[in-house]
Write an enzyme that holds these catalytic residues in place. Structure first.
Site, PDB file in Angstrom:
ATOM      1  N   HIS A  53      14.464  12.260  -7.951  1.00  0.00           N
ATOM      2  CA  HIS A  53      15.610  12.889  -7.298  1.00  0.00           C
ATOM      3  C   HIS A  53      16.534  13.472  -8.378  1.00  0.00           C
ATOM      4  O   HIS A  53      16.711  12.865  -9.437  1.00  0.00           O
ATOM      5  CB  HIS A  53      16.436  11.861  -6.517  1.00  0.00           C
ATOM      6  CG  HIS A  53      15.725  11.257  -5.342  1.00  0.00           C
ATOM      7  ND1 HIS A  53      14.565  11.757  -4.804  1.00  0.00           N
ATOM      8  CD2 HIS A  53      16.057  10.169  -4.581  1.00  0.00           C
ATOM      9  CE1 HIS A  53      14.212  11.012  -3.771  1.00  0.00           C
ATOM     10  NE2 HIS A  53      15.093  10.038  -3.617  1.00  0.00           N
TER      11      HIS A  53
ATOM     12  N   ARG B 145      16.525  17.523   0.955  1.00  0.00           N
ATOM     13  CA  ARG B 145      15.117  17.280   0.577  1.00  0.00           C
ATOM     14  C   ARG B 145      14.562  18.556  -0.041  1.00  0.00           C
ATOM     15  O   ARG B 145      14.770  19.661   0.502  1.00  0.00           O
ATOM     16  CB  ARG B 145      14.322  16.916   1.828  1.00  0.00           C
ATOM     17  CG  ARG B 145      12.898  16.502   1.561  1.00  0.00           C
ATOM     18  CD  ARG B 145      12.742  15.128   0.995  1.00  0.00           C
ATOM     19  NE  ARG B 145      13.184  14.096   1.911  1.00  0.00           N
ATOM     20  CZ  ARG B 145      13.546  12.872   1.520  1.00  0.00           C
ATOM     21  NH1 ARG B 145      13.505  12.524   0.244  1.00  0.00           N
ATOM     22  NH2 ARG B 145      13.950  11.975   2.399  1.00  0.00           N
TER      23      ARG B 145
ATOM     24  N   CYS C 214      17.823   4.797  -3.136  1.00  0.00           N
ATOM     25  CA  CYS C 214      17.385   5.414  -4.405  1.00  0.00           C
ATOM     26  C   CYS C 214      18.418   6.381  -4.993  1.00  0.00           C
ATOM     27  O   CYS C 214      18.715   6.352  -6.199  1.00  0.00           O
ATOM     28  CB  CYS C 214      16.047   6.114  -4.210  1.00  0.00           C
ATOM     29  SG  CYS C 214      15.898   6.994  -2.647  1.00  0.00           S
TER      30      CYS C 214
ATOM     31  N   THR D 132       0.820  -1.222   0.000  1.00  0.00           N
ATOM     32  CA  THR D 132       0.000   0.000   0.000  1.00  0.00           C
ATOM     33  C   THR D 132       0.856   1.276   0.000  1.00  0.00           C
ATOM     34  O   THR D 132       0.316   2.371  -0.065  1.00  0.00           O
ATOM     35  CB  THR D 132      -0.907   0.029   1.252  1.00  0.00           C
ATOM     36  OG1 THR D 132      -0.071  -0.230   2.388  1.00  0.00           O
ATOM     37  CG2 THR D 132      -2.001  -1.003   1.179  1.00  0.00           C
ATOM     38  N   GLY D 133       2.171   1.132   0.080  1.00  0.00           N
ATOM     39  CA  GLY D 133       3.050   2.303   0.181  1.00  0.00           C
ATOM     40  C   GLY D 133       3.428   2.890  -1.170  1.00  0.00           C
ATOM     41  O   GLY D 133       2.975   2.414  -2.219  1.00  0.00           O
TER      42      GLY D 133
ATOM     43  N   VAL E 146       6.392   2.857  -2.698  1.00  0.00           N
ATOM     44  CA  VAL E 146       7.174   1.902  -3.499  1.00  0.00           C
ATOM     45  C   VAL E 146       6.306   0.694  -3.842  1.00  0.00           C
ATOM     46  O   VAL E 146       6.316   0.215  -4.987  1.00  0.00           O
ATOM     47  CB  VAL E 146       8.450   1.458  -2.743  1.00  0.00           C
ATOM     48  CG1 VAL E 146       9.197   0.391  -3.537  1.00  0.00           C
ATOM     49  CG2 VAL E 146       9.370   2.649  -2.486  1.00  0.00           C
TER      50      VAL E 146
ATOM     51  N   SER F 110       8.600  12.071  -2.032  1.00  0.00           N
ATOM     52  CA  SER F 110       8.144  10.669  -2.065  1.00  0.00           C
ATOM     53  C   SER F 110       9.249   9.728  -1.615  1.00  0.00           C
ATOM     54  O   SER F 110       8.969   8.579  -1.259  1.00  0.00           O
ATOM     55  CB  SER F 110       7.641  10.289  -3.462  1.00  0.00           C
ATOM     56  OG  SER F 110       8.687  10.402  -4.394  1.00  0.00           O
ATOM     57  N   GLY F 111      10.481  10.194  -1.617  1.00  0.00           N
ATOM     58  CA  GLY F 111      11.599   9.389  -1.116  1.00  0.00           C
ATOM     59  C   GLY F 111      11.462   9.082   0.366  1.00  0.00           C
ATOM     60  O   GLY F 111      12.121   8.179   0.878  1.00  0.00           O
TER      61      GLY F 111
ATOM     62  N   GLN G  98      16.442  15.817  -3.329  1.00  0.00           N
ATOM     63  CA  GLN G  98      15.613  14.612  -3.284  1.00  0.00           C
ATOM     64  C   GLN G  98      14.140  14.921  -3.026  1.00  0.00           C
ATOM     65  O   GLN G  98      13.798  15.753  -2.178  1.00  0.00           O
ATOM     66  CB  GLN G  98      16.161  13.659  -2.205  1.00  0.00           C
ATOM     67  CG  GLN G  98      17.546  13.150  -2.556  1.00  0.00           C
ATOM     68  CD  GLN G  98      18.152  12.197  -1.532  1.00  0.00           C
ATOM     69  OE1 GLN G  98      19.321  12.329  -1.199  1.00  0.00           O
ATOM     70  NE2 GLN G  98      17.409  11.227  -1.038  1.00  0.00           N
TER      71      GLN G  98
HETATM   72  N1  NAP Z   1      10.248   6.060  -1.383  1.00  0.00           N
HETATM   73  C1  NAP Z   1      11.383   5.814  -2.024  1.00  0.00           C
HETATM   74  O1  NAP Z   1      11.807   6.534  -2.957  1.00  0.00           O
HETATM   75  C2  NAP Z   1      12.208   4.624  -1.633  1.00  0.00           C
HETATM   76  C3  NAP Z   1      13.286   4.298  -2.429  1.00  0.00           C
HETATM   77  C4  NAP Z   1      14.074   3.208  -2.095  1.00  0.00           C
HETATM   78  C5  NAP Z   1      13.744   2.480  -0.977  1.00  0.00           C
HETATM   79  N2  NAP Z   1      12.695   2.815  -0.211  1.00  0.00           N
HETATM   80  C6  NAP Z   1      12.392   1.989   0.975  1.00  0.00           C
HETATM   81  O2  NAP Z   1      11.168   1.301   0.783  1.00  0.00           O
HETATM   82  C7  NAP Z   1      10.490   1.161   2.035  1.00  0.00           C
HETATM   83  C8  NAP Z   1       9.073   1.726   1.919  1.00  0.00           C
HETATM   84  O3  NAP Z   1       9.122   3.075   1.497  1.00  0.00           O
HETATM   85  P1  NAP Z   1       7.845   3.855   0.988  1.00  0.00           P
HETATM   86  O4  NAP Z   1       8.354   5.151   0.521  1.00  0.00           O
HETATM   87  O5  NAP Z   1       7.016   3.009   0.073  1.00  0.00           O
HETATM   88  O6  NAP Z   1       7.035   4.068   2.387  1.00  0.00           O
HETATM   89  P2  NAP Z   1       5.499   4.323   2.621  1.00  0.00           P
HETATM   90  O7  NAP Z   1       4.858   4.980   1.468  1.00  0.00           O
HETATM   91  O8  NAP Z   1       5.398   4.991   3.950  1.00  0.00           O
HETATM   92  O9  NAP Z   1       4.869   2.832   2.744  1.00  0.00           O
HETATM   93  C9  NAP Z   1       5.187   1.977   3.811  1.00  0.00           C
HETATM   94  C10 NAP Z   1       4.564   0.597   3.565  1.00  0.00           C
HETATM   95  O10 NAP Z   1       4.957  -0.262   4.630  1.00  0.00           O
HETATM   96  C11 NAP Z   1       3.800  -0.851   5.214  1.00  0.00           C
HETATM   97  N3  NAP Z   1       3.987  -1.094   6.632  1.00  0.00           N
HETATM   98  C12 NAP Z   1       4.248  -0.197   7.614  1.00  0.00           C
HETATM   99  N4  NAP Z   1       4.288  -0.821   8.810  1.00  0.00           N
HETATM  100  C13 NAP Z   1       4.015  -2.125   8.569  1.00  0.00           C
HETATM  101  C14 NAP Z   1       3.874  -3.279   9.394  1.00  0.00           C
HETATM  102  N5  NAP Z   1       4.024  -3.215  10.718  1.00  0.00           N
HETATM  103  N6  NAP Z   1       3.590  -4.470   8.808  1.00  0.00           N
HETATM  104  C15 NAP Z   1       3.434  -4.541   7.473  1.00  0.00           C
HETATM  105  N7  NAP Z   1       3.535  -3.499   6.627  1.00  0.00           N
HETATM  106  C16 NAP Z   1       3.836  -2.302   7.186  1.00  0.00           C
HETATM  107  C17 NAP Z   1       2.708   0.187   4.996  1.00  0.00           C
HETATM  108  O11 NAP Z   1       1.460  -0.410   5.143  1.00  0.00           O
HETATM  109  P3  NAP Z   1       0.178   0.437   5.648  1.00  0.00           P
HETATM  110  O12 NAP Z   1      -0.304   1.222   4.458  1.00  0.00           O
HETATM  111  O13 NAP Z   1      -0.766  -0.624   6.062  1.00  0.00           O
HETATM  112  O14 NAP Z   1       0.638   1.318   6.767  1.00  0.00           O
HETATM  113  C18 NAP Z   1       3.035   0.606   3.568  1.00  0.00           C
HETATM  114  O15 NAP Z   1       2.561  -0.345   2.658  1.00  0.00           O
HETATM  115  C19 NAP Z   1      11.382   1.862   3.075  1.00  0.00           C
HETATM  116  O16 NAP Z   1      12.202   0.875   3.648  1.00  0.00           O
HETATM  117  C20 NAP Z   1      12.204   2.805   2.248  1.00  0.00           C
HETATM  118  O17 NAP Z   1      13.445   3.103   2.842  1.00  0.00           O
HETATM  119  C21 NAP Z   1      11.893   3.872  -0.512  1.00  0.00           C
END
Ligand code: NAP
Length: 358
Positions: free
Chosen positions: A268, A261, A153, A36-37, A39, A183-184, A180
């Site tokens: 980015h 940021r 990223c 749902t996040g 990524v 959304s990062g 950056q």
């Molecule tokens: N954003 C980027 O550009 C980027 C790039 C590279 C790597 N990453 C990495 O990817 C990961 C996610 O980033 P994001 O930007 O997608 O974050 P995000 O939009 O905040 O999404 C977080 C996701 O994790 C889930 N989650 C949170 N707590 C949980 C739990 N206790 N059990 C199961 N699922 C859980 C959330 O589910 P709910 O919706 O149910 O809360 C949601 O699906 C991070 O580790 C980040 O460092 C991000």
């Protein structure tokens, strides 16, 4: 050709086609943890766009999202709560739910028989875990023991550009300054930006809005991504140093980073200053980069053409422009690199790793 020979050729052709059919029809059970996040949503899109051979897709998130419906390839799928039993029958698990979840659940997924491609920073610097960018070090994948890490990223989009320059002229030092997108830092950071912009448009005060970033991001830039470390760099800055050396398999490349940021939603941007052992003119560097996988050069300043975050959003390459000599040193180049952090910086790179696996 004798009858026997032609029969043999026909059999061989049949066998070859049959094998190909097997490969084409082999499908995989894939789980997305954090579906749902920011990524996770991109994972769903990229798997469908690239026609990844999916037999079953299992969408996992926290209990908050249990029962929510998400579309994959035009069909509704129900989000399930992540538990220790979530990985039964799963062959490939794409993780993007933060480091804590990856530390706890990636070994559970591996034990259940899955290969994990992890987007968090939990496993990246573990010597037993390959850290892979398919255009740079695809062979590292062969060393995996169940977990493969996807780099940060801002590192991914940089190394795709550094690698061909390093191969041609050996990089001695890189100075990188990043710009950056929000959304990062996940969906809550994007919400903060929109709420601040909307409040400002209505003439309301911004200081009451919930902050997940260290400061107001609308009409601002913040030189603070992730936590500060004892050496006064942020963890994001040190990720760029350590991960680059691991992916390039060369600790002699000196790197220093300042990560900032900016109020951009997706993509980015990075200003790279590169010092090389051998001289590379901007023209030679441009020629090399034009032929490099995963890179697209947009560089015609006479027509005002250079990469922009807004144009890179939703696209795959690391875009490079503003290629020019650093006139303050003997062998120096300055480049401007822009890429979609949710695609090449996260979901696309991880799906490319999964494609290498199969
Ligand atoms: N954003 C980027 O550009 C980027 C790039 C590279 C790597 N990453 C990495 O990817 C990961 C996610 O980033 P994001 O930007 O997608 O974050 P995000 O939009 O905040 O999404 C977080 C996701 O994790 C889930 N989650 C949170 N707590 C949980 C739990 N206790 N059990 C199961 N699922 C859980 C959330 O589910 P709910 O919706 O149910 O809360 C949601 O699906 C991070 O580790 C980040 O460092 C991000």
């Amino acid at each position: 050709m004798s009858t026997k020979q032609s029969q043999r050729m026909r059999l061989l052709r049949f066998a070859r086609n049959d094998n190909r059919k097997d490969i084409m029809t082999k499908k995989y059970n894939v789980a997305i943890v954090g579906a749902t996040g920011m990524v996770g949503s991109e994972f769903i899109k990229v798997l469908a766009e690239r026609k990844f051979p999916v037999r079953e897709i299992r969408l996992l998130a926290s209990g908050r999202s249990k029962g929510k419906m998400l579309k994959f390839c035009g069909k509704d799928h129900e989000v399930q709560e992540l538990t220790k039993d979530s990985f039964k029958g799963i062959e490939i698990a794409l993780f993007s739910a933060g480091g804590g979840i990856s530390k706890e659940f990636a070994p559970v997924a591996v034990k259940a028989g899955a290969v994990v491609v992890d987007n968090s920073s939990a496993w990246r610097m573990d010597p037993e875990v390959p850290l892979v960018v398919p255009e740079v070090n695809p062979d590292a994948i062969k060393r995996h023991k169940g977990i493969i890490a996807n780099p940060n990223c801002s590192t991914i989009q940089m190394v795709v550009v550094l690698k061909p320059i390093h191969d041609a002229a050996r990089i001695k030092r890189v100075v990188v300054s990043t710009y950056q997108s929000t959304s990062g830092w996940g969906k809550e950071a994007v919400d903060q930006l929109w709420q601040e912009v909307k409040a400002a448009a209505k003439g309301e005060k911004l200081n009451k809005i919930k902050k997940v970033l260290p400061a107001q991001i609308a009409f601002n830039v913040i030189p603070h991504i992730d936590v500060f470390l004892p050496n006064k760099y942020t963890r994001e800055e040190m990720k760029m140093v350590n991960e680059t050396q691991k992916i390039m398999e060369d600790d002699s490349i000196k790197i220093t980073a300042t990560c900032v940021r900016v109020p951009v939603v997706i993509s980015h941007a990075e200003a790279l200053n590169i010092e090389t052992e051998k001289k590379l003119t901007p023209e030679q560097a441009t020629e090399i980069l034009r032929k490099s996988p995963g890179v697209e050069v947009i560089d015609d300043v006479s027509k005002g053409k250079y990469p922009l975050p807004i144009d890179a959003a939703g696209k795959d390459p690391s875009y490079v422009g503003r290629i020019r000599a650093d006139e303050s040193v003997e062998n120096g180049l300055n480049l401007w690199v822009v890429s979609d952090n949710l695609r090449k910086g996260a979901a696309l790179n991880a799906v490319q790793i999964a494609e290498l696996l199969i």
